[in-house]
Design an enzyme around this catalytic site. Sequence first.
Site, PDB file in Angstrom:
ATOM      1  N   ASP A 195       0.816  -1.216   0.000  1.00 34.94           N
ATOM      2  CA  ASP A 195       0.000   0.000   0.000  1.00 34.94           C
ATOM      3  C   ASP A 195       0.849   1.265   0.000  1.00 34.94           C
ATOM      4  OD1 ASP A 195       1.083  -0.162   2.507  1.00 34.94           O
ATOM      5  OD2 ASP A 195      -0.799   0.098   3.608  1.00 34.94           O
ATOM      6  N   CYS A 208       5.212  -0.465   2.154  1.00 42.40           N
ATOM      7  CA  CYS A 208       5.793  -1.807   2.249  1.00 42.40           C
ATOM      8  C   CYS A 208       7.166  -1.841   2.915  1.00 42.40           C
ATOM      9  CB  CYS A 208       5.843  -2.480   0.882  1.00 42.40           C
ATOM     10  SG  CYS A 208       6.832  -1.612  -0.348  1.00 42.40           S
ATOM     11  N   HIS A 254       8.651  -2.999  -4.581  1.00 44.21           N
ATOM     12  CA  HIS A 254       8.038  -3.631  -3.415  1.00 44.21           C
ATOM     13  C   HIS A 254       9.069  -4.358  -2.543  1.00 44.21           C
ATOM     14  CE1 HIS A 254       4.770  -5.270  -1.027  1.00 44.21           C
ATOM     15  NE2 HIS A 254       5.327  -6.470  -1.121  1.00 44.21           N
TER      16      HIS A 254
END
Length: 237
Positions: free
Chosen positions: A75, A78, A232
């Site tokens: 979101d 991370c 990510h």
Amino acid sequence: MAAKPVNDKNILEQLKHGVAKFEIVSSPDPSISTWTPFFAHTSHRFFARIGPSLSSGSPATKKLERYSVQKVTGDGRCLFRALVKGMALNKGVSLNPREERDDADDLRMAVKEVLCNGDKERRQYEEALIAISVDESLKRYCQRIGRPDFWGGESELLVLSKLCSQPVIVYIPEHEFLTINGKALIKRNDHTRSGWGSGFIPIAEYGTEFRKGMKKGKPRKVVRLLYNGKNHYDLLF
């Protein structure tokens, strides 16, 4: 005085053992060959200079390691989520989703506090400031980091490893690298080819001084983060 010739053998040894350091300079350095690159007609030139070897080897050498992956919510938080989750697990604590989110936001705001709200504290994080300046001004950075969807990375790890006295090692999936004889040579984007393993290769380490403890402090367990090579972070354990 003539520039000291570069020892090609020494350079190759440094590259072979992963201890060579490079610096981008805006104009040719006397110690750098005046060889004209094929892109000499362009308006920008970059010259690489080999820096001194590290005085001691880092534990985060490019060797294959295997861990389990704990997925982290993507979101925008991370990196911060993975850090708080890892630090909590190292203490035997399990965070619920709300605690994880709130603690992640606290880490983000702690970075904002030291980098944006005071010159005295900011001076202790010169490496982070340099990393920020590569992409944007500090003013713009300070505007963005206040948002909960701010993406953390290199600059934030440089700050938080020191601020939290927390050693951190960042890994990338084995399949992100082309390997020959077990050595990582080049990044690879094709994840579908058969024959690639599922291990992880360390690519960066932060807060190494805290692995042995500071003064009367106890050694800190490492938090291991998995970077997907794009946008990510997950947690390794």
